[in-house]
Motif scaffolding. Sequence first.
Motif, PDB file in Angstrom:
ATOM      1  N   ASP A 293      39.112  72.391 -15.017  1.00 13.64           N
ATOM      2  CA  ASP A 293      39.645  72.232 -16.360  1.00 13.64           C
ATOM      3  C   ASP A 293      39.841  70.756 -16.673  1.00 13.64           C
ATOM      4  N   ILE A 294      40.458  70.453 -17.805  1.00 16.43           N
ATOM      5  CA  ILE A 294      40.630  69.061 -18.222  1.00 16.43           C
ATOM      6  C   ILE A 294      41.444  68.276 -17.210  1.00 16.43           C
ATOM      7  N   LEU A 295      42.556  68.853 -16.740  1.00 15.49           N
ATOM      8  CA  LEU A 295      43.426  68.118 -15.830  1.00 15.49           C
ATOM      9  C   LEU A 295      42.742  67.840 -14.500  1.00 15.49           C
ATOM     10  N   SER A 296      41.969  68.791 -14.007  1.00 14.14           N
ATOM     11  CA  SER A 296      41.277  68.552 -12.737  1.00 14.14           C
ATOM     12  C   SER A 296      40.239  67.445 -12.898  1.00 14.14           C
ATOM     13  N   HIS A 297      39.564  67.403 -14.045  1.00 21.40           N
ATOM     14  CA  HIS A 297      38.602  66.327 -14.296  1.00 21.40           C
ATOM     15  C   HIS A 297      39.321  64.980 -14.402  1.00 21.40           C
ATOM     16  N   LEU A 298      40.470  64.959 -15.056  1.00 27.18           N
ATOM     17  CA  LEU A 298      41.230  63.709 -15.161  1.00 27.18           C
ATOM     18  C   LEU A 298      41.712  63.255 -13.786  1.00 27.18           C
ATOM     19  N   GLN A 299      42.151  64.199 -12.960  1.00 23.77           N
ATOM     20  CA  GLN A 299      42.621  63.857 -11.615  1.00 23.77           C
ATOM     21  C   GLN A 299      41.481  63.300 -10.755  1.00 23.77           C
ATOM     22  N   ASN A 300      40.290  63.853 -10.931  1.00 21.40           N
ATOM     23  CA  ASN A 300      39.158  63.438 -10.107  1.00 21.40           C
ATOM     24  C   ASN A 300      38.410  62.237 -10.681  1.00 21.40           C
ATOM     25  N   GLY A 301      38.716  61.874 -11.934  1.00 23.41           N
ATOM     26  CA  GLY A 301      38.009  60.781 -12.597  1.00 23.41           C
ATOM     27  C   GLY A 301      38.324  59.428 -11.979  1.00 23.41           C
TER      28      GLY A 301
END
Length: 525
Positions: A293-301
């Motif tokens: 989801d969005i938060l996982s992408h932000l965390q991994n970015g």
Amino acid sequence: MSHFVAGPIDDILKSGVVPLVLAAPLLLALLYILVPHFTSHAKLRKYPGPKAAGFTRLWLAKQVRMGKRSEVIHKEHEKYGKFVRIGPKEVSIDDPAALAVVFVASKNRGLFNTRNRAEHTRKRKIVSHTFAPKSVREFHPYISNTVAGLLRKYDAACEKAEKNPTASSSQYGERMKGWAVVNTLDAYNALAFDIIGDLAFGEPFGMIERDFQDTVEITREDGSTFYAPAVQILNERGEYSATLGCLPPWIRPWMKYIDPWFARGLASVNNLTGIARTRVNKRLKEGAGDRKDILSHLQNGRDAEGKPMGVPELTAEALTQLIAGSDTTSNSSCAIMFYIVSNPRCHKKLQQELDSTFGPQGISGVLDYEDVKALPYLSACIQEALRLHSTSGMGLPRIMTQDTEVCGEVFPAGTILSVPSYSIHRLKEYWGPDADEFKPERWLESEERTRELEKALNVFSYGPRSCVGRNVATMELWCFILTLNLRYDFRLVEENQKLEVVEGFLRKPVECLMGIKRREPVFNV
């Protein structure tokens, strides 16, 4: 003793010192207003507009405070033409040709409000990957599941009306006999919050399951928690921020003491951060699992230096997604459905397109965006409603960092320019003499004509600061609007019903009562 005191006071009054003391603040205020008007802002005096606006930002702040900024400025453009001065150093430009200049030549802490260009570029590099087409396709199951929850609520309401067809008619008249009556704005608020909650924080807020009740948990900076209505908080935050931003900088810190309305708005700003803080903390504590989801992408970015976002920055970005992905979508959904349903010819034509595409069997869930994006009349209806409603109607003002030529006029550095979407979406030279009418067919005349119209449509803003989440918003709206119109019939509670709108940071419907009834065949979800 009294004679001793009275004597000196009489002498002071007779000397004229007191009137001078009282006049001094007024004189300073006049100088504060007049000196820039005739010196640093003198080049803007040639642009017409309300007289008060040329001297003080209080005129603009008043329009925003009343919730009618876009409508008022549109009337000023109708009166004065393309250029209207709406502040001592602010000009509104009613011309789509200004978009490419104003939104690129501008100077602007989440991605949305970061003013430093280098920092904005760093943030956008991380966030853009989150909203790339491949990533967005991974969001569809979460969106679909949340929409299915709303369909179950709508089905239950329809079933109740079918069993007791006179219930609605007793309150709303014979016109509503057999129809379930819903304030659809409440439903769309719940849907939008639950979708963005699922995408940005790992789970829905649960508003749909609570019959659209919007109370959520909020964490203060000290770690204590309380509960409050999220939609009200978001609305108050938008109204407060939009109004405060139009006031002179020196008075802003004092407004919370002058007017309790500003104190409530400031509290809502803090409470909105508290909503994001609650959800991010919970997600970091429990982990993401296999969610994409969005938060996982932000965390991994990672940025160009390979660095991830820290917790405060992650919270700020998640908050940005909450703000950008909740009432923008709910406002737009409400307006789109209103315009479709309030125009029976268009409503019928849309349902005919959907029925002929998906056959008499209908659908049992929410279709994938790839299956719906190419439907021409559906797209035309949505584009036309977004044009007329203009969720972000003010055009997001920009500060020019250097002398800038726009539409043949040169504006000095420091000038604030805006291109009001609400107004350019109604320019008759672009949209035709029927620019104020809901006419989806204007988008279907020819490919060349559609490209021309798209240049004047500013729904997701323009340039490097355009809406980074437009792919998600588009997927939500297209799938949602299709599903509703294929599955249900809709009817306005009153035949000549109007859509009342109030504008804070965004233009938001106040409410929208509609009757709903299931179409045949009926599927479980």
